[in-house]
Design a protein around this motif. Structure first.
Motif, PDB file in Angstrom:
ATOM      1  N   VAL A 424       0.951  -0.922   0.250  1.00 37.55           N
ATOM      2  CA  VAL A 424      -0.222  -0.160   0.317  1.00 37.55           C
ATOM      3  C   VAL A 424       0.878   1.732   0.119  1.00 37.55           C
ATOM      4  O   VAL A 424       0.417   2.412  -0.792  1.00 37.55           O
ATOM      5  N   TYR A 425       2.226   1.169   0.517  1.00 42.53           N
ATOM      6  CA  TYR A 425       3.363   2.585   0.583  1.00 42.53           C
ATOM      7  C   TYR A 425       3.425   2.613  -0.644  1.00 42.53           C
ATOM      8  O   TYR A 425       3.445   4.070  -1.265  1.00 42.53           O
ATOM      9  N   PHE A 426       3.534   1.435  -1.822  1.00 39.70           N
ATOM     10  CA  PHE A 426       4.250   2.076  -2.944  1.00 39.70           C
ATOM     11  C   PHE A 426       3.003   2.468  -3.610  1.00 39.70           C
ATOM     12  O   PHE A 426       2.887   3.350  -4.731  1.00 39.70           O
ATOM     13  N   LEU A 427       1.468   2.026  -3.403  1.00 41.47           N
ATOM     14  CA  LEU A 427       0.366   2.386  -4.072  1.00 41.47           C
ATOM     15  C   LEU A 427       0.188   3.531  -3.722  1.00 41.47           C
ATOM     16  O   LEU A 427      -0.119   5.363  -4.740  1.00 41.47           O
ATOM     17  N   PHE A 428       0.741   4.208  -2.179  1.00 41.77           N
ATOM     18  CA  PHE A 428       0.697   6.356  -2.358  1.00 41.77           C
ATOM     19  C   PHE A 428       1.857   6.584  -2.533  1.00 41.77           C
ATOM     20  O   PHE A 428       1.361   7.775  -2.113  1.00 41.77           O
ATOM     21  N   GLN A 429       2.906   6.084  -3.262  1.00 38.95           N
ATOM     22  CA  GLN A 429       3.741   7.471  -3.844  1.00 38.95           C
ATOM     23  C   GLN A 429       3.152   8.026  -5.006  1.00 38.95           C
ATOM     24  O   GLN A 429       3.678   9.255  -4.631  1.00 38.95           O
ATOM     25  N   ASN A 430       2.347   7.628  -5.415  1.00 38.97           N
ATOM     26  CA  ASN A 430       1.243   8.922  -6.278  1.00 38.97           C
ATOM     27  C   ASN A 430      -0.155   9.230  -5.223  1.00 38.97           C
ATOM     28  O   ASN A 430      -1.008   8.359  -5.380  1.00 38.97           O
ATOM     29  N   SER A 431      -0.198   9.953  -4.484  1.00 38.31           N
ATOM     30  CA  SER A 431      -1.365  10.323  -3.554  1.00 38.31           C
ATOM     31  C   SER A 431      -2.470  10.138  -4.672  1.00 38.31           C
ATOM     32  O   SER A 431      -3.731  10.296  -3.907  1.00 38.31           O
ATOM     33  N   SER A 432      -2.275  10.852  -5.792  1.00 39.09           N
ATOM     34  CA  SER A 432      -3.842  10.885  -5.949  1.00 39.09           C
ATOM     35  C   SER A 432      -3.857  10.225  -7.326  1.00 39.09           C
ATOM     36  O   SER A 432      -3.503   9.494  -7.757  1.00 39.09           O
ATOM     37  N   LEU A 433      -4.920   9.172  -6.458  1.00 38.93           N
ATOM     38  CA  LEU A 433      -5.382   8.042  -7.275  1.00 38.93           C
ATOM     39  C   LEU A 433      -6.703   7.957  -7.432  1.00 38.93           C
ATOM     40  O   LEU A 433      -7.321   6.967  -8.251  1.00 38.93           O
ATOM     41  N   GLU A 434      -7.687   9.092  -7.717  1.00 37.86           N
ATOM     42  CA  GLU A 434      -8.127   9.088  -9.166  1.00 37.86           C
ATOM     43  C   GLU A 434      -7.886  10.212 -10.088  1.00 37.86           C
ATOM     44  O   GLU A 434      -7.029  10.757  -9.988  1.00 37.86           O
ATOM     45  N   HIS A 435      -8.702  10.323 -11.172  1.00 32.95           N
ATOM     46  CA  HIS A 435      -8.587  11.031 -12.610  1.00 32.95           C
ATOM     47  C   HIS A 435      -8.716  12.202 -12.472  1.00 32.95           C
ATOM     48  O   HIS A 435      -8.266  13.621 -12.913  1.00 32.95           O
ATOM     49  N   ASN A 436      -9.393  12.794 -11.296  1.00 33.44           N
ATOM     50  CA  ASN A 436     -10.293  14.019 -10.788  1.00 33.44           C
ATOM     51  C   ASN A 436      -8.987  14.871 -10.291  1.00 33.44           C
ATOM     52  O   ASN A 436      -9.444  16.045  -9.750  1.00 33.44           O
ATOM     53  N   GLY A 437      -8.236  14.338  -9.448  1.00 33.30           N
ATOM     54  CA  GLY A 437      -7.039  14.765  -9.093  1.00 33.30           C
ATOM     55  C   GLY A 437      -7.229  14.906  -7.606  1.00 33.30           C
ATOM     56  O   GLY A 437      -6.349  14.950  -7.200  1.00 33.30           O
ATOM     57  N   LYS A 438      -8.376  14.206  -6.998  1.00 34.19           N
ATOM     58  CA  LYS A 438      -8.733  13.773  -5.247  1.00 34.19           C
ATOM     59  C   LYS A 438      -7.360  13.243  -4.422  1.00 34.19           C
ATOM     60  O   LYS A 438      -7.263  12.330  -4.880  1.00 34.19           O
ATOM     61  N   VAL A 439      -7.430  13.222  -3.519  1.00 35.55           N
ATOM     62  CA  VAL A 439      -6.018  12.587  -2.521  1.00 35.55           C
ATOM     63  C   VAL A 439      -6.759  12.017  -1.668  1.00 35.55           C
ATOM     64  O   VAL A 439      -7.442  12.119  -1.480  1.00 35.55           O
ATOM     65  N   PHE A 440      -6.370  10.765  -1.385  1.00 35.32           N
ATOM     66  CA  PHE A 440      -6.311   9.697  -0.018  1.00 35.32           C
ATOM     67  C   PHE A 440      -5.902  10.048   0.975  1.00 35.32           C
ATOM     68  O   PHE A 440      -4.390  10.944   0.345  1.00 35.32           O
ATOM     69  N   GLY A 441      -6.247  10.134   2.526  1.00 30.25           N
ATOM     70  CA  GLY A 441      -5.364  10.007   3.233  1.00 30.25           C
ATOM     71  C   GLY A 441      -4.823   9.492   3.975  1.00 30.25           C
ATOM     72  O   GLY A 441      -4.687   8.249   3.355  1.00 30.25           O
ATOM     73  N   ASN A 442      -4.660   9.548   4.926  1.00 27.58           N
ATOM     74  CA  ASN A 442      -3.671   8.695   6.189  1.00 27.58           C
ATOM     75  C   ASN A 442      -4.882   7.289   6.832  1.00 27.58           C
ATOM     76  O   ASN A 442      -4.387   6.854   6.886  1.00 27.58           O
ATOM     77  N   TRP A 443      -6.166   7.646   6.884  1.00 28.38           N
ATOM     78  CA  TRP A 443      -6.923   6.855   6.985  1.00 28.38           C
ATOM     79  C   TRP A 443      -7.099   5.681   5.867  1.00 28.38           C
ATOM     80  O   TRP A 443      -7.679   4.977   6.557  1.00 28.38           O
TER      81      TRP A 443
END
Length: 580
Positions: A424-443
């Protein structure tokens, strides 16, 4: 009381070894011959004697007993001395012989237990000849078994009994050491052993071993005796008092290696032995229910011991061993990502998982599947375990709770914990996981890790399950469904009693991302890959072994049929001559 003669009659019954010293010696010989002959035939013998007492004698004895009962010191010794005086110079009436048949399938049960690698000892109060015949009938002793005797007959009646005992112990010990190497302490009956040995010892000789005199150099009697017992395939202890049976069990319990002992009996004289052993089993029978009431388990017949040990004992050991190691494994998977997370949050004690997930992980999400497994699992069906006692040897000596399986579970938990976190850490290397640019947080990060964790440890148990019932399906797939439902429910409502809503809409937002779905599926597969490869390897190895076994059986049957097809020379000659 005989009103005609005006005298009291005292009757006494017991074993011949107890009655014969108390009666007139000229009355013994004829009865002794019958007792020995009946004992050799396997009958349980009992002798009966009587004595006439006048009213003066009765009054005197009654006064002595009343005085002994009121004694504050040495009460038992004083009463025993009075009883010995009363029971002297009696007249022998005769002896009884009762046929005590073996229960059905008793011999097969004992043979199966020995094949499973268990040492079977017989502790009985019967006469040696009776007990020996019973052991042969129950297949505890085979026809090729060489018997080593430590009894009053081999000891003799001389005053140098302890010296003779020491000589016999050294002789038997030397013989067994010559025939078997050092590693044969766990000797089991098999066709590879050229000579089997059985030991016979009676109560009086056992007293010399366990309670030697102070002035004798016999402190090592017990250790030599134990070494002899461990190298014998079977042991018969006859003429045992109830407390001596318990002493034998206690002695075996305290030997090197701390073996697990099991005692089984059906009478009141077996209660002390049943209570002393690690596991006590009582048989409900004609002897009363004292043994069954004082035991850990009660069975109707001796033959049920086979299924109790070889099937239920085997299955419950596997279940409990898996339960203990699975709890360690799933909590290692649970804690390791939280530990690694501290290196990436500045050691701020920021939790990786939400408080609700921390609370519910062991209570709701992962508890029911392992509970159902530990109650219902049958990796081998009961009929196979009962019919093939050698399968029990696979779990002997606590095989599933040794260092090797423990290290495997530790490696598996550590590997999966590392995969959960760093995947999951390497997945979050790019914090923008959606096409609209929204980012995911630590929770969201912690929720993805927790989701992969719950699905992986539950599917790991599903891979280990061999016996599927509707309850296994319900708790395994129901636990996963409950986790998904709870996550939606916990984050989908604004709870008025919470000061802060950290998980509001986190799970629902997480599952809208295609990258999250791909990461969850991929990480679950990577985490379970060692287990999947191990299962595939075991199945291929098992199929190859079964194929070789079938091939060898086919070759044997073909060679046998070819032999049968060839006619004997004499018949071939006659048939050929007749055709000419």
């Amino acid at each position: 009381f005989n009103s005609v003669l005006g005298k009291f009659l005292l009757f006494c019954k017991g074993a011949d070894s107890s009655i014969f010293p108390r009666v007139q010696q000229d009355e013994i010989q004829q009865t002794k011959v019958h007792v020995e002959r009946n004992a050799m035939d396997g009958y349980r013998t009992l002798c009966v004697a009587f004595k006439e007492l006048t009213q003066e004698d009765y009054k005197k004895i009654n006064d002595q007993l009343s005085e002994a009962k009121m004694a504050l010191q040495d009460r038992e010794e004083k009463m025993a001395r009075i009883f010995d005086d009363i029971e002297a110079d009696m007249h022998l009436i005769g002896a009884t012989a009762v046929e005590d048949r073996l229960q059905e399938h008793a011999a097969e049960t004992i043979e199966a237990l020995q094949t499973a690698g268990m040492k079977v000892w017989v502790l009985t109060g019967d006469k040696m000849e009776t007990a020996k015949s019973t052991c042969y009938a129950s297949r505890l002793f085979q026809t090729n078994t060489e018997l080593l005797e430590l009894t009053t007959k081999t000891m003799g009646d001389s005053d140098r009994k302890e010296e003779r005992l020491h000589e016999l112990l050294l002789e038997y010990h030397k013989k067994l050491l010559q025939d078997f190497p050092k590693n044969s302490g766990k000797l089991k009956r098999s066709w590879t052993v050229s000579q089997e040995y059985g030991l016979i010892i009676d109560g009086s000789t056992l007293s010399l071993i366990l309670n030697p005199s102070q002035d004798s150099s016999s402190s090592n009697y017990k250790s030599i005796f134990l070494q002899i017992c461990l190298k014998c395939t079977s042991v018969l202890c006859c003429r045992m008092a109830p407390l001596q049976k318990a002493q034998i069990v206690r002695m075996v319990k305290n030997t090197k290696g701390n073996p697990i002992t099991l005692s089984i009996g059906d009478g009141a004289n077996d209660v002390s032995m049943i209570l002393e052993a690690h596991v006590g089993i009582g048989i409900k029978g004609k002897e009363g229910r004292q043994a069954a009431r004082n035991s850990d388990y009660a069975v109707p017949k001796f033959k049920h011991l086979r299924k109790l040990l070889l099937a239920h004992g085997h299955l419950y050991y596997v279940r409990i061993a898996h339960l203990v190691q699975y709890f360690f494994y799933k909590n290692l998977c649970f804690i390791l990502p939280q530990f690694l997370y501290q290196f990436f949050c500045g050691f701020s004690q920021q939790p990786l998982y939400d408080a609700a997930y921390l609370t519910m992980y062991n209570i709701c999400f992962t508890s029911l599947p392992i509970l159902a497994y530990s109650l219902l699992e049958q990796h081998i069906n009961v009929e196979t375990l009962t019919s093939d006692p050698r399968l029990y040897m696979k779990i002997s000596d606590n095989a599933m709770l040794q260092w090797k399986p423990f290290l495997y579970w530790t490696f598996l938990g550590s590997f999966e914990g590392l995969v959960f976190f760093f995947g999951v850490y390497f997945l979050f290397q790019n914090s923008s996981l959606e096409h609209n640019g929204k980012v995911f947080g630590n929770w969201t990060f912690g929720t993805i890790v927790f989701t992969v964790l719950v699905f992986t440890v539950t599917l790991k148990l599903a891979l280990d399950t061999r016996f599927w019932t509707w309850m296994n399906h319900f708790v395994i797939w129901g636990s996963l469904a409950f986790y998904v439902f709870f996550s939606f429910f916990w984050g989908g409502i604004i709870w008025p009693f919470l000061k802060q809503q950290r998980m509001y809409f986190v799970f629902a937002h997480m599952v809208t991302s295609v990258s999250t779905w791909l990461a969850i599926v991929l990480l679950i597969f990577i985490s379970l890959s060692p287990e999947i490869l191990l299962v595939v390897f075991k199945n291929r190895r098992r199929s190859r072994r079964e194929f070789k076994k079938k091939l060898s059986n086919r070759k044997a049957s073909d060679s046998l049929s070819s032999r049968r097809s060839v006619r004997p020379l004499l018949l071939r000659t006659f048939s050929d001559e007749s055709n000419v």
